[in-house]
Design a protein around this motif. Structure first.
Motif, PDB file in Angstrom:
ATOM      1  N   PHE A 180       0.785   4.698   0.157  1.00 52.71           N
ATOM      2  CA  PHE A 180       0.059   5.935   0.460  1.00 52.71           C
ATOM      3  C   PHE A 180       1.007   6.996   1.013  1.00 52.71           C
ATOM      4  CE2 PHE A 180      -4.551   4.250   1.255  1.00 52.71           C
ATOM      5  CZ  PHE A 180      -4.547   3.673   0.008  1.00 52.71           C
ATOM      6  N   SER A 181       1.658   6.669   2.143  1.00 53.04           N
ATOM      7  CA  SER A 181       2.425   7.677   2.877  1.00 53.04           C
ATOM      8  C   SER A 181       3.604   8.197   2.075  1.00 53.04           C
ATOM      9  CB  SER A 181       2.943   7.088   4.186  1.00 53.04           C
ATOM     10  OG  SER A 181       1.865   6.635   4.962  1.00 53.04           O
ATOM     11  N   SER A 229       0.091  11.460   8.247  1.00 51.55           N
ATOM     12  CA  SER A 229      -1.226  11.729   8.827  1.00 51.55           C
ATOM     13  C   SER A 229      -2.074  12.527   7.845  1.00 51.55           C
ATOM     14  CB  SER A 229      -1.082  12.531  10.115  1.00 51.55           C
ATOM     15  OG  SER A 229      -0.234  11.874  11.014  1.00 51.55           O
ATOM     16  N   GLN A 282       0.853  -1.189   0.000  1.00 50.80           N
ATOM     17  CA  GLN A 282       0.000   0.000   0.000  1.00 50.80           C
ATOM     18  C   GLN A 282       0.886   1.235   0.000  1.00 50.80           C
ATOM     19  OE1 GLN A 282      -3.582  -0.177   2.313  1.00 50.80           O
ATOM     20  NE2 GLN A 282      -3.026   1.691   3.379  1.00 50.80           N
ATOM     21  N   SER A 300       5.261  -0.938   3.820  1.00 50.68           N
ATOM     22  CA  SER A 300       5.542  -2.231   4.433  1.00 50.68           C
ATOM     23  C   SER A 300       5.715  -3.309   3.379  1.00 50.68           C
ATOM     24  CB  SER A 300       4.403  -2.637   5.373  1.00 50.68           C
ATOM     25  OG  SER A 300       4.301  -1.725   6.427  1.00 50.68           O
ATOM     26  N   SER A 347      -1.641   7.615  13.928  1.00 46.83           N
ATOM     27  CA  SER A 347      -1.048   7.935  15.229  1.00 46.83           C
ATOM     28  C   SER A 347      -2.144   8.124  16.279  1.00 46.83           C
ATOM     29  CB  SER A 347      -0.223   9.209  15.120  1.00 46.83           C
ATOM     30  OG  SER A 347      -1.075  10.308  14.857  1.00 46.83           O
ATOM     31  N   GLN A 369      -7.090  21.258  20.257  1.00 49.26           N
ATOM     32  CA  GLN A 369      -6.882  19.825  20.485  1.00 49.26           C
ATOM     33  C   GLN A 369      -6.729  19.453  21.945  1.00 49.26           C
ATOM     34  OE1 GLN A 369      -3.804  18.136  18.132  1.00 49.26           O
ATOM     35  NE2 GLN A 369      -5.206  17.741  16.459  1.00 49.26           N
ATOM     36  N   TRP A 384       7.610   4.447   4.098  1.00 53.49           N
ATOM     37  CA  TRP A 384       6.974   3.575   5.107  1.00 53.49           C
ATOM     38  C   TRP A 384       6.192   2.451   4.451  1.00 53.49           C
ATOM     39  CZ3 TRP A 384       9.887   5.340   8.472  1.00 53.49           C
ATOM     40  CH2 TRP A 384       9.960   6.698   8.788  1.00 53.49           C
ATOM     41  N   GLU A 425      -2.748  10.598  17.970  1.00 52.29           N
ATOM     42  CA  GLU A 425      -3.382  11.911  17.818  1.00 52.29           C
ATOM     43  C   GLU A 425      -4.440  11.896  16.722  1.00 52.29           C
ATOM     44  OE1 GLU A 425      -0.112  11.369  18.103  1.00 52.29           O
ATOM     45  OE2 GLU A 425       0.120  12.184  20.132  1.00 52.29           O
TER      46      GLU A 425
HETATM   47  C1  LIG Z   1       5.910   0.255  10.802  1.00 52.18           C
HETATM   48  C2  LIG Z   1       5.124   1.156   9.905  1.00 52.18           C
HETATM   49  C3  LIG Z   1       4.515   0.601   8.794  1.00 52.18           C
HETATM   50  C4  LIG Z   1       3.803   1.425   7.920  1.00 52.18           C
HETATM   51  N1  LIG Z   1       3.276   0.861   6.807  1.00 52.18           N
HETATM   52  C5  LIG Z   1       2.731   1.677   5.856  1.00 52.18           C
HETATM   53  C6  LIG Z   1       2.327   1.158   4.617  1.00 52.18           C
HETATM   54  O1  LIG Z   1       2.452  -0.037   4.342  1.00 52.18           O
HETATM   55  N2  LIG Z   1       1.812   1.983   3.687  1.00 52.18           N
HETATM   56  C7  LIG Z   1       1.660   3.320   3.939  1.00 52.18           C
HETATM   57  O2  LIG Z   1       1.166   4.016   3.081  1.00 52.18           O
HETATM   58  N3  LIG Z   1       2.038   3.857   5.126  1.00 52.18           N
HETATM   59  C8  LIG Z   1       2.579   3.066   6.083  1.00 52.18           C
HETATM   60  N4  LIG Z   1       2.998   3.619   7.274  1.00 52.18           N
HETATM   61  C9  LIG Z   1       2.908   5.064   7.460  1.00 52.18           C
HETATM   62  C10 LIG Z   1       1.956   5.497   8.521  1.00 52.18           C
HETATM   63  O3  LIG Z   1       0.647   5.425   8.051  1.00 52.18           O
HETATM   64  C11 LIG Z   1       2.373   6.924   8.911  1.00 52.18           C
HETATM   65  O4  LIG Z   1       3.638   6.854   9.503  1.00 52.18           O
HETATM   66  C12 LIG Z   1       1.414   7.558   9.875  1.00 52.18           C
HETATM   67  O5  LIG Z   1       0.172   7.795   9.241  1.00 52.18           O
HETATM   68  C13 LIG Z   1       1.957   8.873  10.440  1.00 52.18           C
HETATM   69  O6  LIG Z   1       2.435   9.710   9.452  1.00 52.18           O
HETATM   70  P1  LIG Z   1       3.895  10.361   9.561  1.00 52.18           P
HETATM   71  O7  LIG Z   1       4.829   9.275   9.897  1.00 52.18           O
HETATM   72  O8  LIG Z   1       4.101  11.133   8.329  1.00 52.18           O
HETATM   73  O9  LIG Z   1       3.819  11.331  10.796  1.00 52.18           O
HETATM   74  P2  LIG Z   1       3.305  12.840  10.751  1.00 52.18           P
HETATM   75  O10 LIG Z   1       1.990  12.873  10.036  1.00 52.18           O
HETATM   76  O11 LIG Z   1       4.384  13.733  10.262  1.00 52.18           O
HETATM   77  O12 LIG Z   1       3.075  13.082  12.287  1.00 52.18           O
HETATM   78  C14 LIG Z   1       4.095  13.570  13.187  1.00 52.18           C
HETATM   79  C15 LIG Z   1       3.437  13.849  14.511  1.00 52.18           C
HETATM   80  O13 LIG Z   1       2.442  14.850  14.324  1.00 52.18           O
HETATM   81  C16 LIG Z   1       1.220  14.401  14.804  1.00 52.18           C
HETATM   82  N5  LIG Z   1       0.139  14.914  13.989  1.00 52.18           N
HETATM   83  C17 LIG Z   1      -0.014  14.880  12.651  1.00 52.18           C
HETATM   84  N6  LIG Z   1      -1.189  15.414  12.288  1.00 52.18           N
HETATM   85  C18 LIG Z   1      -1.797  15.798  13.430  1.00 52.18           C
HETATM   86  C19 LIG Z   1      -3.038  16.401  13.733  1.00 52.18           C
HETATM   87  N7  LIG Z   1      -3.919  16.710  12.798  1.00 52.18           N
HETATM   88  N8  LIG Z   1      -3.304  16.639  15.032  1.00 52.18           N
HETATM   89  C20 LIG Z   1      -2.424  16.309  15.999  1.00 52.18           C
HETATM   90  N9  LIG Z   1      -1.257  15.746  15.784  1.00 52.18           N
HETATM   91  C21 LIG Z   1      -0.948  15.482  14.517  1.00 52.18           C
HETATM   92  C22 LIG Z   1       1.288  12.889  14.717  1.00 52.18           C
HETATM   93  O14 LIG Z   1       0.373  12.280  15.613  1.00 52.18           O
HETATM   94  C23 LIG Z   1       2.716  12.633  15.094  1.00 52.18           C
HETATM   95  O15 LIG Z   1       2.811  12.641  16.491  1.00 52.18           O
HETATM   96  C24 LIG Z   1       3.684   2.807   8.180  1.00 52.18           C
HETATM   97  C25 LIG Z   1       4.281   3.356   9.321  1.00 52.18           C
HETATM   98  C26 LIG Z   1       5.015   2.540  10.168  1.00 52.18           C
HETATM   99  C27 LIG Z   1       5.665   3.174  11.352  1.00 52.18           C
END
Ligand SMILES: Cc1cc2nc3c(=O)[nH]c(=O)nc-3n(C[C@H](O)[C@H](O)[C@H](O)COP(=O)(O)OP(=O)(O)OC[C@H]3O[C@@H](n4cnc5c(N)ncnc54)[C@H](O)[C@@H]3O)c2cc1C
Lengths: 401, 364
Positions: free
Chosen positions: A126-127, A133, A124, A159, A369, B262, A157, A371
């Motif tokens: 997406f990220s 997020s 998948q 997987s 996350s 929030q 990210w 949040e």
């Molecule tokens: C082990 C692992 C496997 C994964 N597998 C996949 C995969 O197969 N395919 C895929 O597409 N993605 C995958 N992901 C990605 C995952 O969906 C994202 O890491 C996750 O959605 C968070 O996005 P980010 O890492 O960009 O953090 P960010 O969005 O940059 O967030 C950073 C911080 O800001 C906070 N934050 C962000 N927005 C808000 C808000 N609106 N309000 C309050 N706080 C906020 C977050 O909670 C976090 O604490 C995977 C991640 C991990 C760790």
């Protein structure tokens, strides 16, 4: 015995019989590649025994059974630590979405069968570095190219991407409109020219997530799984699929019984730690949390069995369980004092406190996350206002980077 | 028993909520805090009229033969409305003690009055900080009680009390008529609970159970009451969450509803987690009545419900800013009730120990 109980008993017996070949002990010391090969055999065995695609339509090679049977099987399966995680995402989201939105039925059927047998794996995509997020903030783009499209950009990210044959991907096809209106959903061949996969090593030592680069990757328009500009809706549909999956009130970490065993073994102030009030309090609170989650899940199952739709409280599972797992794992390490420094990166997160602890943060991020889960509960369930979003109504290419 | 409410049970929930919302309001509850010895009459009259006092008692003695699930549903609504009379729990506990452990004569003598609500019952087990003391301060000799049971909820109005006593070194569960006992009023932060120390001086008493079985019996009665209290707490927590939510979408600061911050919205989302875990544990515990793990389930319900109500009442006040701490708004009614319910039927320490004893086989 109800039908479901009979189903459970049969599944449990079958799973039990698989332990010598595919259980943890049998796989000790294998490299990831070797383990994946064993995983594929296990997936094939499941398919042959009628336990793959349990709740999927028979015309795609599924069993045509209900959701309850699927969750029942998964719950039993979870007890053994089989190598099923390689296929978790593949069969969890991309393939169901392909069944729903894929246009070429023959192609879809072939892919689904191969995925069910563990021969092909889907990821998948997406990220992105700029959009986790904030999924609609992604920047990877697809431009019209003859009869098809040309993809450029980077995902992160992803997987299991390094072992995947195909992936579902959301990309920007129009930067001149607001961010979620300019997205389109495709599938891609992960072996196509221009696709580069680079593993990322995570804190626990494993490298199952990847960066994926797209350099002029050409796809034909029949790869498209949404209307042009209509990709966000399909992405959301992807995330909503399998809303009720087997959950684990231990947050996919060790069971409370293991903590109790530890507290009986270890001494605190010259007495078994189990006699210490601080330890007892944590055991009690952890138990109360888990029993609450289990009751929520049991009620959801009972409702589904009665043909009703479960309430939204199931959304608490990941949020509550993984945080508690993180804290309990810290406490288990504390309890061992200077005996608690050891770390084995092959140990199971479900049985080893250190492994559980070091990997727990992953669980609080992946799949949304804490949040964003709280936001979803607040906005979707409780009707609280949406966050202030300065990019609202602004064409994507005019949002300050 | 099922963990899904059936139609009849749903109807009990809806109807009791409707009745209580119509008959109980904060302007009647606030004055109760300023005196001792008064409870919300309207609630108790309603409870009797609606048959809630009879609900979970056997038909043979004027009861309706329903169970903890149904009474729990009503307690949940009573918790929402803060209805104020402790007897829903304490009379029920006294009645269950008699039903489960009394003789035929004792049942015939007390249960019909408790079922109709004409007799008010109390449960007097605690001695100071201990909900179920190893050495009860009240002693039984020659069918007479001496000593003081402390902090008895409903104690100021009760006609009879089920008492945990010490009978020459072994525990006993006994029943005493309170006409012959002295009641020392406790001026409490939650006066409508009618807390009193009951002082027995050669007060006549009849034994329900004697010997080691008496301790298990007392724990079982406490667990039954704890499940009812937990429902009341879950109801209180739920309404606090809703009030907080409603305020957060209307009150504005810095040009937006405070619920858009929030720190506020996540706090309310966290309350949702507390409320749903407590509710889930309550439903589970009520459905385990009569099973081997009932006390364990009751303890879990009690722990999560106490945490839910305390947290929700605390955060709801905070979310209201200055308004939250006014007498007039009445949020403090919940702050008070959250604390009084937290210590009635055994505090957190008590239930944590009970739970861990049962889980691990290791006593504290
Ligand atoms: C082990 C692992 C496997 C994964 N597998 C996949 C995969 O197969 N395919 C895929 O597409 N993605 C995958 N992901 C990605 C995952 O969906 C994202 O890491 C996750 O959605 C968070 O996005 P980010 O890492 O960009 O953090 P960010 O969005 O940059 O967030 C950073 C911080 O800001 C906070 N934050 C962000 N927005 C808000 C808000 N609106 N309000 C309050 N706080 C906020 C977050 O909670 C976090 O604490 C995977 C991640 C991990 C760790």
């Amino acid at each position: 015995m109800s039908n479901l109980e009979a189903y459970r008993a049969k599944a449990a017996a079958w799973l039990e019989s698989m332990v010598p070949t595919f259980g943890k002990e049998a796989r000790k010391g294998l490299s990831v590649e070797e383990d994946l090969a064993v995983g594929r055999k296990y997936q094939r065995a499941k398919f042959d025994a009628g336990y793959a695609g349990i709740n999927w339509p028979t015309e795609f090679g599924g069993q045509g059974l209900g959701h309850l049977e699927k969750v029942t099987f998964d719950t039993e399966e979870m007890k053994h630590g089989f190598p099923s995680f390689y296929f978790g995402i593949s069969l969890g989201m991309p393939i169901p979405v392909l069944m729903q939105f894929g246009s070429d039925k023959e192609f879809v059927k072939e892919r689904v069968l191969k995925a069910l047998k563990g021969e092909e794996i889907w990821c998948q995509l997406f990220s992105e570095p700029a959009g986790g997020s904030d999924l609609a903030g992604l920047r990877t783009r697809a431009e019209a190219d003859g009869n098809g499209w040309k993809i450029n950009g980077q995902k992160i990210w992803t997987s299991w991407a390094q072992y995947c044959d195909y992936g579902v991907i959301v990309v920007r096809t129009d930067p001149n409109v607001v961010k979620h209106k300019g997205l389109t959903y495709f599938w891609v061949d992960m072996k196509a020219p221009g696709v580069t996969v680079r593993p990322i090593k995570l804190v626990g030592g494993d490298s199952h997530v990847n960066e994926v680069f797209f350099d002029d990757v050409k796809i034909t328009d029949d790869h498209r799984m949404s209307p042009v500009g209509g990709g966000f809706a399909v992405a959301i549909a992807t995330l909503m699929i399998e809303r009720y999956v087997a959950t684990d009130s231990a947050g996919f970490g060790p069971h409370l019984d293991l903590f109790v065993d530890l507290a009986k073994e270890v001494e605190l102030n010259g007495k078994p730690a189990i006699e210490d009030g601080r330890i007892r309090q944590q055991i009690a609170r952890n138990f109360a949390m888990r029993s609450g989650l289990q009751s929520i899940t049991a009620r959801a199952m009972a409702m589904m069995q009665a043909g009703m739709t479960p309430g939204p409280e199931g959304s608490l599972n990941k949020l509550v369980a993984v945080r508690s797992r993180q804290k309990l794992s810290e406490l288990a390490i504390d309890l061992q004092g200077s005996g608690g420094f050891g770390y084995d990166d092959h140990a199971s997160q479900k049985e080893d406190w250190t492994s559980s602890w070091i990997n727990a943060p992953t669980g609080r991020i992946a799949g949304g996350s804490d949040e964003t889960l709280l936001n979803t509960i607040a906005e979707k369930i409780l009707g609280l206002p949406q966050d202030h979003r300065p990019d609202k109504g602004v064409p994507f290419n005019q949002i300050p980077a | 028993m099922s963990i899904l409410y059936d139609e009849g049970q749903q109807a009990i929930a809806t109807e009791s909520r409707r009745v209580l919302e119509a008959r109980v309001n904060k302007d009647e509850l606030l004055p109760l805090l300023e005196t001792t010895g008064r409870y919300h009459d309207g609630f108790w009259t309603t409870a009797k009229e609606q048959g809630w006092t009879a609900l979970a008692l056997p038909e043979a003695y004027g009861g309706l033969d329903l169970g903890l699930i149904e009474l729990g549903l009503i307690a949940h609504q009573a918790g929402r409305s803060l209805s104020g009379a402790p007897f829903l729990t304490s009379s029920f506990g006294a009645a269950k003690a008699i039903e489960l452990y009394g003789s035929e004569e004792q049942k015939a003598k007390y249960l019909p009055g408790l079922a109709s609500g004409e007799t008010i019952g109390a449960v007097a087990f605690a001695s100071g900080a201990s909900a179920l003391p190893a050495a009860p301060a009240v002693t039984l000799a020659d069918n007479r009680l001496d000593g003081t049971a402390t902090g008895v909820s409903g104690g100021l109005a009760a006609d009879i009390a089920v008492v945990f006593a010490n009978s020459s070194g072994t525990p006993a569960l006994v029943i005493a008529e309170l006409a012959g006992a002295r009641r020392n009023t406790i001026d409490s932060f939650d006066n409508s609970r009618l807390f009193a120390d009951l002082v027995f001086q050669a007060t006549p008493a009849e034994t329900l159970v004697a010997g080691d079985a008496a301790r298990d019996a007392a724990l079982h009665v406490l667990a039954l009451q704890a499940v009812i209290t937990a429902h009341e707490q879950a109801g209180g927590a739920e309404v606090m969450m809703e009030i907080a939510r409603d305020y957060a979408v209307t009150r504005k600061a810095f040009g937006q509803p405070i619920g858009a911050f929030q720190s506020i919205k996540h706090r309310i989302a966290e309350l949702y987690g507390h409320v749903e875990l407590a509710r889930a544990n309550c439903i589970h515990a009520a459905s385990r009545e009569g099973q081997a793990d009932f006390v364990t389930a009751a303890a879990a319900a009690r722990l999560s419900a106490t945490e839910a109500y305390d947290t929700a009442s605390r955060d709801c006040v905070q979310i209201h800013g200055g308004m939250g701490v006014t007498w007039e708004l009445g949020l403090h009614l919940h702050t008070r009730r959250a604390r009084s319910l937290a210590i009635e039927q055994g505090n957190l320490f008590f239930w944590e120990d009970v739970l861990v004893d049962r889980l691990t086989g290791e006593a504290a």
